[in-house]
Design a protein around this motif. Structure first.
Motif, PDB file in Angstrom:
ATOM      1  N   ASP A  66       0.797  -1.226   0.000  1.00 48.75           N
ATOM      2  CA  ASP A  66       0.000   0.000   0.000  1.00 48.75           C
ATOM      3  C   ASP A  66       0.836   1.286   0.000  1.00 48.75           C
ATOM      4  O   ASP A  66       0.575   2.170   0.830  1.00 48.75           O
ATOM      5  N   PRO A  67       1.781   1.552  -0.879  1.00 47.82           N
ATOM      6  CA  PRO A  67       2.374   0.636  -1.858  1.00 47.82           C
ATOM      7  C   PRO A  67       3.479  -0.228  -1.236  1.00 47.82           C
ATOM      8  O   PRO A  67       3.886  -1.211  -1.814  1.00 47.82           O
ATOM      9  N   LYS A  68       3.954   0.177  -0.033  1.00 49.56           N
ATOM     10  CA  LYS A  68       4.957  -0.645   0.646  1.00 49.56           C
ATOM     11  C   LYS A  68       4.295  -1.920   1.171  1.00 49.56           C
ATOM     12  O   LYS A  68       3.112  -1.930   1.479  1.00 49.56           O
ATOM     13  N   LYS A  69       5.087  -2.965   1.301  1.00 46.01           N
ATOM     14  CA  LYS A  69       4.581  -4.177   1.939  1.00 46.01           C
ATOM     15  C   LYS A  69       4.430  -3.911   3.432  1.00 46.01           C
ATOM     16  O   LYS A  69       5.352  -3.419   4.081  1.00 46.01           O
ATOM     17  N   ARG A  70       3.242  -4.217   3.964  1.00 43.40           N
ATOM     18  CA  ARG A  70       2.972  -3.982   5.379  1.00 43.40           C
ATOM     19  C   ARG A  70       2.378  -5.234   6.010  1.00 43.40           C
ATOM     20  O   ARG A  70       1.541  -5.904   5.402  1.00 43.40           O
ATOM     21  N   ASN A 281       6.678  11.863  -8.554  1.00 40.67           N
ATOM     22  CA  ASN A 281       6.416  10.978  -9.689  1.00 40.67           C
ATOM     23  C   ASN A 281       5.788   9.655  -9.239  1.00 40.67           C
ATOM     24  O   ASN A 281       4.900   9.120  -9.896  1.00 40.67           O
ATOM     25  N   LYS A 282       6.245   9.126  -8.099  1.00 42.93           N
ATOM     26  CA  LYS A 282       5.671   7.886  -7.588  1.00 42.93           C
ATOM     27  C   LYS A 282       4.204   8.073  -7.221  1.00 42.93           C
ATOM     28  O   LYS A 282       3.379   7.187  -7.432  1.00 42.93           O
ATOM     29  N   MET A 287      -1.451   7.065  -8.658  1.00 41.78           N
ATOM     30  CA  MET A 287      -2.761   7.643  -8.967  1.00 41.78           C
ATOM     31  C   MET A 287      -3.266   7.117 -10.303  1.00 41.78           C
ATOM     32  O   MET A 287      -4.423   6.693 -10.424  1.00 41.78           O
ATOM     33  N   PHE A 288      -2.404   7.104 -11.314  1.00 41.34           N
ATOM     34  CA  PHE A 288      -2.826   6.626 -12.637  1.00 41.34           C
ATOM     35  C   PHE A 288      -3.100   5.129 -12.628  1.00 41.34           C
ATOM     36  O   PHE A 288      -3.992   4.654 -13.338  1.00 41.34           O
ATOM     37  N   GLU A 289      -2.359   4.373 -11.820  1.00 41.03           N
ATOM     38  CA  GLU A 289      -2.648   2.939 -11.698  1.00 41.03           C
ATOM     39  C   GLU A 289      -4.060   2.721 -11.169  1.00 41.03           C
ATOM     40  O   GLU A 289      -4.810   1.875 -11.665  1.00 41.03           O
ATOM     41  N   ILE A 294      -9.884   1.536 -12.190  1.00 36.63           N
ATOM     42  CA  ILE A 294     -11.295   1.923 -12.066  1.00 36.63           C
ATOM     43  C   ILE A 294     -11.934   2.068 -13.448  1.00 36.63           C
ATOM     44  O   ILE A 294     -13.064   1.628 -13.680  1.00 36.63           O
ATOM     45  N   ALA A 295     -11.196   2.691 -14.387  1.00 36.06           N
ATOM     46  CA  ALA A 295     -11.714   2.854 -15.746  1.00 36.06           C
ATOM     47  C   ALA A 295     -11.929   1.493 -16.420  1.00 36.06           C
ATOM     48  O   ALA A 295     -12.889   1.307 -17.178  1.00 36.06           O
ATOM     49  N   HIS A 296     -11.044   0.539 -16.132  1.00 33.08           N
ATOM     50  CA  HIS A 296     -11.199  -0.811 -16.696  1.00 33.08           C
ATOM     51  C   HIS A 296     -12.470  -1.466 -16.160  1.00 33.08           C
ATOM     52  O   HIS A 296     -13.219  -2.115 -16.907  1.00 33.08           O
TER      53      HIS A 296
END
Length: 336
Positions: A66-70, A281-282, A287-289, A294-296
């Motif tokens: 998330d994005p790190k492994k937790r 950038n990350k 955000m785009f991922e 969601i768009a898919h």
């Protein structure tokens, strides 16, 4: 919140805590199972708490990215209802004591306000002292290293009700690894425990180091700003000593970042510059991922176009906090 133990564990408060906990989780199997016999379960929970026979259950472990492994440790639904009641109590008790420069897991705070506050501090430094430096630090494995004995001593300073304190001891002691340290990611109480613990750092920064309007903390990340490199290094050295001696926490030197404002200060997913606040950038990539996923779903008919539009509007609203004109245009052109 000045309530006693009987009010904390009252059936009315447990029902209210259940409703707060249940939001967004109504389709989870363990929540549905608990809800099938809701009144019986809550009355039984109240009776255990009232008689002193309440015992915290075991944790279920799983891992997320998330994005790190937790590492997440999930307690039983009944325990989480108790956590919710205690969370509300502690927030009411401690919120007036928390620093205005602490922004994590607090109502009316959050990352946007943390960034906005830091931007204001750097702007004042830039205008009045002609230059601005920032020292960014974070505590090593913070949640894993919260010491139970120290946490309970801090809590004891403000909680005189013996029954409430004993319940806190049960919650705090319900989780540990090799030693009596660590609070689990997964408990809502861990969020407020983390703020109570590092409120000691906030008070040290403000009262001992006199860092008014020169300090911002979000969870275990904090930044000190100023116009003198030597002073900043000295302040960080004193802060590291305080964390080590008073809270048994470590400030790893290899993770201390020393930056000029004109180079950009990385904080809460953003880059703060003299005349702009940009997304990292990350952060943009994640955000785009999410938007692509969601768009898919919308293209497959799994969510409606109206829901897609509302989600996109929420992202566009978020971007209003930053200098992201091109990014907003890219989202509108591609998805709207």
């Amino acid at each position: 919140m000045n309530i006693d133990y009987n009010e904390l564990i009252s059936i009315e408060n447990l029902f209210e805590s259940w409703r707060a906990y249940r939001k967004g989780k109504s389709r989870k199997s363990d929540v549905m199972e608990f809800e099938r016999h809701l009144e019986d379960n809550l009355f039984s929970l109240r009776d255990e708490l009232r008689s002193g026979n309440y015992a915290h259950g075991e944790y279920l472990y799983f891992r997320i990215s998330d994005p790190k492994k937790r590492d997440i440790y999930k307690s039983t639904v009944g325990d989480r209802v108790v956590h919710q009641a205690m969370y509300k109590y502690l927030c009411g008790k401690y919120e007036p004591q928390f620093s205005e420069y602490s922004f994590s897991s607090r109502k009316g705070k959050g990352t946007h306000k943390a960034v906005k506050t830091l931007k204001k501090q750097t702007s004042v430094a830039k205008i009045s002292r002609k230059r601005c430096w920032a020292m960014k630090c974070d505590v090593r494995k913070y949640f894993e290293n919260i010491d139970h004995k120290i946490l309970l001593a801090i809590l004891r300073n403000r909680i005189s009700d013996e029954n409430i304190f004993n319940l806190l001891k049960i919650i705090v002691g319900s989780f540990h690894k090799e030693t009596a340290r660590s609070v689990p990611l997964g408990n809502i109480t861990s969020q407020v425990f983390a703020n109570i613990y590092l409120n000691e750092l906030d008070k040290f920064a403000e009262n001992e180091l006199k860092l008014k309007d020169c300090y911002v903390r979000y969870s275990d990340d904090f930044i000190i700003v100023g116009d003198n490199k030597k002073d900043l290094f000295d302040q960080v050295e004193k802060t590291g000593k305080f964390l080590s001696e008073k809270l048994m926490l470590e400030l790893p030197r290899e993770k201390i970042a020393f930056r000029k404002l004109r180079w950009g200060i990385d904080f809460c997913g953003c880059i703060i510059l003299p005349n702009a606040v940009l997304l990292r950038n990350k952060t943009k990539g994640r955000m785009f991922e999410k938007i692509n996923a969601i768009a898919h779903k919308a293209s497959l008919g799994k969510i409606s176009k109206g829901d897609l539009r509302r989600i996109l509007d929420s992202y566009l609203g978020l971007l209003l906090h930053y200098n992201t004109h091109k990014l907003k245009g890219k989202i509108k052109n591609k998805y709207c």
